[in-house]
Design a protein around this motif. Structure first.
Motif, short mmCIF file in Angstrom:
data_model
loop_
_atom_site.label_atom_id
_atom_site.label_comp_id
_atom_site.label_asym_id
_atom_site.label_seq_id
_atom_site.Cartn_x
_atom_site.Cartn_y
_atom_site.Cartn_z
N HIS A 32 0.85 -1.12 0.20
CA HIS A 32 -0.07 0.03 -0.02
C HIS A 32 0.82 1.27 -0.15
O HIS A 32 2.16 1.10 0.42
CB HIS A 32 -1.11 0.02 1.43
N PRO A 33 0.46 2.29 -0.44
CA PRO A 33 1.11 3.49 -0.44
C PRO A 33 1.49 4.05 0.97
O PRO A 33 0.60 3.87 1.90
CB PRO A 33 0.32 4.39 -1.27
N VAL A 34 2.59 4.69 1.24
CA VAL A 34 3.00 5.36 2.45
C VAL A 34 3.50 6.65 2.11
O VAL A 34 3.74 7.23 1.16
CB VAL A 34 3.95 4.37 3.16
N THR A 35 3.60 7.52 3.42
CA THR A 35 3.91 9.00 3.25
C THR A 35 5.25 8.93 2.52
O THR A 35 6.31 8.00 2.72
CB THR A 35 4.05 9.33 4.91
N LYS A 36 5.65 10.04 1.91
CA LYS A 36 6.89 10.29 1.34
C LYS A 36 7.92 10.68 2.33
O LYS A 36 9.05 10.94 1.84
CB LYS A 36 6.68 11.40 0.45
N ILE A 72 5.17 3.37 7.94
CA ILE A 72 4.33 2.02 7.28
C ILE A 72 3.06 2.02 7.11
O ILE A 72 2.31 1.17 6.66
CB ILE A 72 4.75 0.67 8.08
N GLN A 73 2.29 3.16 7.56
CA GLN A 73 0.87 3.19 7.61
C GLN A 73 0.16 3.69 6.28
O GLN A 73 1.11 4.41 5.51
CB GLN A 73 0.38 3.98 8.63
N GLU A 74 -0.87 3.12 5.59
CA GLU A 74 -1.25 3.26 4.33
C GLU A 74 -1.79 4.96 4.54
O GLU A 74 -2.33 5.37 5.55
CB GLU A 74 -2.46 2.56 4.05
N THR A 75 -1.56 5.39 3.36
CA THR A 75 -1.84 6.87 3.25
C THR A 75 -2.63 7.14 1.68
O THR A 75 -2.27 6.38 1.02
CB THR A 75 -0.59 7.84 3.34
N ALA A 76 -3.37 8.23 1.85
CA ALA A 76 -3.92 8.68 0.59
C ALA A 76 -3.19 10.07 0.00
O ALA A 76 -3.20 10.38 -1.08
CB ALA A 76 -5.21 9.32 0.80
N GLU A 77 -1.77 10.14 0.59
CA GLU A 77 -0.82 11.30 0.22
C GLU A 77 -0.61 10.75 -1.37
O GLU A 77 -0.12 9.83 -1.50
CB GLU A 77 0.35 11.36 1.29
N THR A 78 -0.49 11.96 -1.99
CA THR A 78 0.03 11.75 -3.47
C THR A 78 0.62 12.80 -3.91
O THR A 78 1.03 13.03 -5.17
CB THR A 78 -1.48 11.73 -4.49
N SER A 79 0.95 13.99 -3.05
CA SER A 79 1.69 15.01 -3.41
C SER A 79 2.89 15.43 -2.47
O SER A 79 2.79 14.71 -1.18
CB SER A 79 1.00 16.22 -3.64
#
Length: 225
Positions: free
Chosen positions: A201-205, A218-225
């Motif tokens: 799953h995606p994680v923080t940049k 390691i937590q899933e994030t909706a961050e995309t930018s």
């Protein structure tokens, strides 16, 4: 791959997953707590010496005296057994990195999004590794590298290489001095977990900065930018 991973559970958790019963091992219920392990740091490495298992802090990277570049951090399973750099390590320095998952960056448009990849059932992972033995001695930048395999299907959308994760029941054979280099190579083919064993799953940049630690890495994030 593999350039960053997590090693946050306790020694007890890793040993229990392996079914290890060895009086020489030091058990410790305290979590290791490393959510963003980077090359160039010391990592707990499982290895076998004098017929006993040991867990030692070892430098992640390998650069012998004649190597005048940055220490290498990975070795391809296809070429490591016979190549100049890694053949001696394959023969006499097999080890395992207990881990909980690893990070990969996927290009999405003009940006790269980090992902955390882990066992689909949340189980500990055991990365095949090779390094400069004995691991309880100081060897400078001659530490260890993580063995990688081709990601032929299922995970190719994340990266074309991945750490070679051994089944728990194959770890002691991989580590044993009684295991021939040829048999060890067979284990990389026969005892590695398939791509279908993992989720991601995606994680923080923020994971891109090695100074950032903590469970939020390691937590899933909706961050995309």
């Amino acid at each position: 791959m593999c350039g960053r991973f997590a090693q946050y559970r306790s020694r007890d958790d890793y040993f229990d997953a392996l079914g290890i019963d060895d009086d020489e091992l030091i058990y410790d219920p305290q979590p290791v707590g490393r959510y963003n392990v980077a090359p160039g740091t010391r990592v707990l490495l499982l290895n076998m010496r004098d017929e006993h298992l040991h867990l030692d802090p070892v430098f992640w990277g390998y650069g012998p005296e004649w190597w005048h570049k940055q220490p290498l951090i990975n070795a391809r399973s296809e070429t490591a057994p016979t190549g100049r750099m890694f053949k001696p390590l394959w023969h006499h320095g097999r080890a395992v990195v207990p881990a909980d998952g690893w990070f990969e960056w996927k290009k999405e448009g003009s940006r790269k999004q980090p992902y955390f990849i882990y066992h689909q059932h949340g189980e500990p992972l055991f990365f095949a590794a090779i390094g400069k033995a004995p691991f309880d001695k100081e060897h400078g930048h001659e530490g260890f590298v993580i063995v990688t395999s081709a990601s032929n299907k299922g995970m190719v959308d994340i990266h074309d290489r991945r750490p070679l994760v051994l089944r728990a029941d194959a770890v002691e054979e991989w580590l044993s001095a009684e295991t021939s280099p040829e048999r060890a190579q067979k284990l990389t083919e026969q005892a590695a977990l398939p791509e279908s064993a993992f989720r991601w799953h995606p994680v923080t940049k923020k994971v891109g900065n090695i100074h950032n630690q903590g469970e939020e890495m390691i937590q899933e994030t909706a961050e995309t930018s």
